[in-house]
Design a protein around this motif. Sequence first.
Motif, PDB file in Angstrom:
ATOM      1  N   LYS A  49      30.788 -28.195  70.352  1.00  0.00           N
ATOM      2  CA  LYS A  49      29.944 -27.544  71.358  1.00  0.00           C
ATOM      3  C   LYS A  49      28.510 -27.355  70.883  1.00  0.00           C
ATOM      4  O   LYS A  49      27.566 -27.309  71.693  1.00  0.00           O
ATOM      5  CB  LYS A  49      30.545 -26.202  71.766  1.00  0.00           C
ATOM      6  N   ASP A  50      28.308 -27.264  69.570  1.00  0.00           N
ATOM      7  CA  ASP A  50      26.952 -27.121  69.025  1.00  0.00           C
ATOM      8  C   ASP A  50      26.384 -28.449  68.541  1.00  0.00           C
ATOM      9  O   ASP A  50      25.329 -28.483  67.913  1.00  0.00           O
ATOM     10  CB  ASP A  50      26.958 -26.110  67.867  1.00  0.00           C
ATOM     11  N   GLY A  51      27.101 -29.547  68.817  1.00  0.00           N
ATOM     12  CA  GLY A  51      26.640 -30.870  68.412  1.00  0.00           C
ATOM     13  C   GLY A  51      27.732 -31.652  67.710  1.00  0.00           C
ATOM     14  O   GLY A  51      28.531 -31.082  66.950  1.00  0.00           O
ATOM     15  N   MET A  52      27.784 -32.949  67.973  1.00  0.00           N
ATOM     16  CA  MET A  52      28.794 -33.795  67.338  1.00  0.00           C
ATOM     17  C   MET A  52      28.538 -33.909  65.836  1.00  0.00           C
ATOM     18  O   MET A  52      27.389 -34.007  65.409  1.00  0.00           O
ATOM     19  CB  MET A  52      28.766 -35.206  67.936  1.00  0.00           C
ATOM     20  N   GLU A  53      29.602 -33.899  65.060  1.00  0.00           N
ATOM     21  CA  GLU A  53      29.473 -34.152  63.625  1.00  0.00           C
ATOM     22  C   GLU A  53      30.818 -34.631  63.087  1.00  0.00           C
ATOM     23  O   GLU A  53      31.870 -34.138  63.478  1.00  0.00           O
ATOM     24  CB  GLU A  53      29.007 -32.902  62.877  1.00  0.00           C
ATOM     25  N   ALA A  54      30.760 -35.622  62.232  1.00  0.00           N
ATOM     26  CA  ALA A  54      31.971 -36.178  61.648  1.00  0.00           C
ATOM     27  C   ALA A  54      31.637 -36.774  60.291  1.00  0.00           C
ATOM     28  O   ALA A  54      30.559 -37.363  60.102  1.00  0.00           O
ATOM     29  CB  ALA A  54      32.574 -37.254  62.555  1.00  0.00           C
ATOM     30  N   LEU A  55      32.545 -36.626  59.361  1.00  0.00           N
ATOM     31  CA  LEU A  55      32.371 -37.145  58.010  1.00  0.00           C
ATOM     32  C   LEU A  55      32.219 -38.661  58.057  1.00  0.00           C
ATOM     33  O   LEU A  55      33.092 -39.364  58.568  1.00  0.00           O
ATOM     34  CB  LEU A  55      33.579 -36.748  57.159  1.00  0.00           C
ATOM     35  N   ARG A  56      31.094 -39.141  57.575  1.00  0.00           N
ATOM     36  CA  ARG A  56      30.770 -40.578  57.551  1.00  0.00           C
ATOM     37  C   ARG A  56      30.918 -41.213  58.938  1.00  0.00           C
ATOM     38  O   ARG A  56      31.274 -42.383  59.072  1.00  0.00           O
ATOM     39  CB  ARG A  56      31.611 -41.291  56.494  1.00  0.00           C
ATOM     40  N   GLY A  58      22.834 -51.596  55.539  1.00  0.00           N
ATOM     41  CA  GLY A  58      23.359 -51.780  54.182  1.00  0.00           C
ATOM     42  C   GLY A  58      23.738 -50.457  53.542  1.00  0.00           C
ATOM     43  O   GLY A  58      24.772 -50.348  52.860  1.00  0.00           O
ATOM     44  N   GLU A  59      22.909 -49.427  53.734  1.00  0.00           N
ATOM     45  CA  GLU A  59      23.225 -48.101  53.206  1.00  0.00           C
ATOM     46  C   GLU A  59      24.512 -47.565  53.819  1.00  0.00           C
ATOM     47  O   GLU A  59      25.350 -46.977  53.122  1.00  0.00           O
ATOM     48  CB  GLU A  59      22.080 -47.133  53.521  1.00  0.00           C
ATOM     49  N   PHE A  60      24.664 -47.759  55.121  1.00  0.00           N
ATOM     50  CA  PHE A  60      25.860 -47.249  55.782  1.00  0.00           C
ATOM     51  C   PHE A  60      27.101 -47.990  55.303  1.00  0.00           C
ATOM     52  O   PHE A  60      28.160 -47.388  55.123  1.00  0.00           O
ATOM     53  CB  PHE A  60      25.721 -47.367  57.299  1.00  0.00           C
ATOM     54  N   ARG A  61      26.969 -49.272  55.074  1.00  0.00           N
ATOM     55  CA  ARG A  61      28.117 -50.034  54.589  1.00  0.00           C
ATOM     56  C   ARG A  61      28.560 -49.525  53.221  1.00  0.00           C
ATOM     57  O   ARG A  61      29.754 -49.397  52.961  1.00  0.00           O
ATOM     58  CB  ARG A  61      27.763 -51.526  54.512  1.00  0.00           C
ATOM     59  N   ARG A  62      27.596 -49.215  52.375  1.00  0.00           N
ATOM     60  CA  ARG A  62      27.954 -48.684  51.053  1.00  0.00           C
ATOM     61  C   ARG A  62      28.614 -47.303  51.179  1.00  0.00           C
ATOM     62  O   ARG A  62      29.540 -46.970  50.445  1.00  0.00           O
ATOM     63  CB  ARG A  62      26.718 -48.603  50.165  1.00  0.00           C
ATOM     64  N   ALA A  63      28.144 -46.501  52.142  1.00  0.00           N
ATOM     65  CA  ALA A  63      28.671 -45.141  52.316  1.00  0.00           C
ATOM     66  C   ALA A  63      30.078 -45.139  52.891  1.00  0.00           C
ATOM     67  O   ALA A  63      30.798 -44.140  52.772  1.00  0.00           O
ATOM     68  CB  ALA A  63      27.741 -44.340  53.224  1.00  0.00           C
ATOM     69  N   THR A  64      30.472 -46.239  53.518  1.00  0.00           N
ATOM     70  CA  THR A  64      31.790 -46.297  54.159  1.00  0.00           C
ATOM     71  C   THR A  64      32.693 -47.365  53.541  1.00  0.00           C
ATOM     72  O   THR A  64      33.675 -47.769  54.144  1.00  0.00           O
ATOM     73  CB  THR A  64      31.631 -46.578  55.668  1.00  0.00           C
ATOM     74  N   ARG A  65      32.330 -47.801  52.345  1.00  0.00           N
ATOM     75  CA  ARG A  65      33.109 -48.862  51.693  1.00  0.00           C
ATOM     76  C   ARG A  65      34.536 -48.401  51.403  1.00  0.00           C
ATOM     77  O   ARG A  65      35.478 -49.177  51.497  1.00  0.00           O
ATOM     78  CB  ARG A  65      32.411 -49.310  50.403  1.00  0.00           C
ATOM     79  N   GLN A  66      34.688 -47.137  51.038  1.00  0.00           N
ATOM     80  CA  GLN A  66      36.019 -46.627  50.752  1.00  0.00           C
ATOM     81  C   GLN A  66      36.071 -45.129  51.014  1.00  0.00           C
ATOM     82  O   GLN A  66      35.044 -44.453  51.059  1.00  0.00           O
ATOM     83  CB  GLN A  66      36.431 -46.926  49.309  1.00  0.00           C
ATOM     84  N   LEU A  80      38.228 -47.568  57.959  1.00  0.00           N
ATOM     85  CA  LEU A  80      39.547 -47.425  58.580  1.00  0.00           C
ATOM     86  C   LEU A  80      40.642 -48.060  57.720  1.00  0.00           C
ATOM     87  O   LEU A  80      41.685 -47.443  57.467  1.00  0.00           O
ATOM     88  CB  LEU A  80      39.531 -48.066  59.972  1.00  0.00           C
ATOM     89  N   VAL A  81      40.409 -49.284  57.295  1.00  0.00           N
ATOM     90  CA  VAL A  81      41.425 -49.990  56.514  1.00  0.00           C
ATOM     91  C   VAL A  81      41.691 -49.274  55.193  1.00  0.00           C
ATOM     92  O   VAL A  81      42.846 -49.149  54.758  1.00  0.00           O
ATOM     93  CB  VAL A  81      41.003 -51.459  56.281  1.00  0.00           C
ATOM     94  N   ASP A  82      40.637 -48.768  54.551  1.00  0.00           N
ATOM     95  CA  ASP A  82      40.851 -48.060  53.289  1.00  0.00           C
ATOM     96  C   ASP A  82      41.536 -46.721  53.539  1.00  0.00           C
ATOM     97  O   ASP A  82      42.331 -46.259  52.700  1.00  0.00           O
ATOM     98  CB  ASP A  82      39.526 -47.838  52.556  1.00  0.00           C
TER      99      ASP A  82
END
Length: 514
Positions: A365-372, A472-480, A408-410
């Motif tokens: 309700k105060d804004g969307m937020e989700a880990l990575r 590229g930064e996002f890919r590294r942040a979500t690699r695993q 997701l896969v990891d």
Amino acid sequence: MADDGRRHVRVAVIGSGFGGLGAAVRLRRAGITDFVVLERADAVGGTWRDNSYPGCACDVPSHLYSFSFAPNPQWPRNFSGQPHIRAYLERVAETFGLRPHLRFDAEVRGLRWNGTELRWEIDTAQGAYTADVVVSATGPLSDPQIPDIPGLADFPGKVFHSARWDHDYDLRGKRVAMVGTGASAIQIVPAVQPEVGRLTVFQRTPPWVMPRADRRISGVERWLHTKVPATRQLRRQLLWGIRELQVSAFTKRPGELGLIESLAKAHLRKAIKDPALRARLTPDYRIGCKRILLSNTWYPALARPNVDVVTSGLREIRGNVLVAADGTEAEADAIVFGTGFHVTDMPIAQRVVGARGTTLAQEWKDGMEALRGASAAGFPNFLTIIGPNTGLGNSSMILMIESQLNYLVDYLRQLDVLGGRIALDARQSAVDEWTRTVQRRMARTVWNTGGCDSWYLDANGRNTTVWPGTTGEFRRATRQVDLAEYEVVRPPRSGPAGAPAAAAARTTAEEVAA
């Protein structure tokens, strides 16, 4: 089948656009075949199925706006139209054997986390399911938004949204009102202008528009991309690299966008000779604050004698008369809304009830937020594709989707490694830290400092849509998956006979390892 008669799957994917089909492909490639893709419509394609309006096309080059694992050497143009993109997604579903997993006309009406069984209970239009893991790939551009305008319900003519185009309604010779001047409108207006009798464009804020470097991809190029895959890969890398180099101007040094702004102004001057109209079409905010639009036909269409540009938002409707905020009136036989989608208030969030007994919409309700961009605290084994702060302002969303598919896969691999009947729930502290980092970086971006009010911002003025960095930064942040950012949830322990079961056991990754 589950014990209660529901159909049980390991993974339930919601939506069959790029995110949902991509998730399905990655699941199969990871050896996971116990899954379904729940689609509310009767075909795959997502936003590229729904948006079939005249002139609909992508504003990202085709060779970048496609999956890396499903290249298409036969793209006909630099910027492909909706029919070709939809056909591409149909081929992906066919090529990767996804048809047996697809469940059409299966709109998800509600999801509820069962903390005793550690599974999601899913109510759909095609019956009930349970799933160990749910992947929400509904996307931010799936539910059209039509403003609440006084008198709209009593308008005697035709009304539809750009994403729900009525192809049975003939616009020829009609007086048509186009409400909005965003990415859809700048394609619709040039496409319908030659055939309508009168076209009135209601513009609240003029967009920045750059030339569209579109052309037919030659037969020689297509042959080369088919026979020598390295040339296709090089083309994609070049398209990607150019956009990665541009990111810092958007995210760190908006002042450097002045040169791009001057090019956009030159594009406007070349097409619009009337100084008064040109002034009305000149934005007063920094370029890039809203998405930069690409068109060679938008400005020439607005200059045609059967087009009026009203530079004030639509205030009310009286019969067949549309009244702007500045009092300007225009009669219309049809109204087309190009007013965007529910992006920061996704309707699916109202239907998801998590471990705390609250909906995702209530938690947000105060804004969307989700880990990575993927995991919301209190919603175990629930992952979002194209979640909060994963959007882009200048590149291909498919790059971000593929990064989220890696995550997701990891995530599923980590569940297997930990073993047993368990779930992972994002720690609130980890979500908070990720959100603080994203918003701290967001503070200096053009999207926050450019002086505009865009659909990137939620009702509280916070940018919960765009990623403030490179792909590229996002890919590294979500690699695993970092298990330290999650709690491991196990089934509750059984109490004495007649006593209620204990709460689900929650442990840290370190405790599990010990």
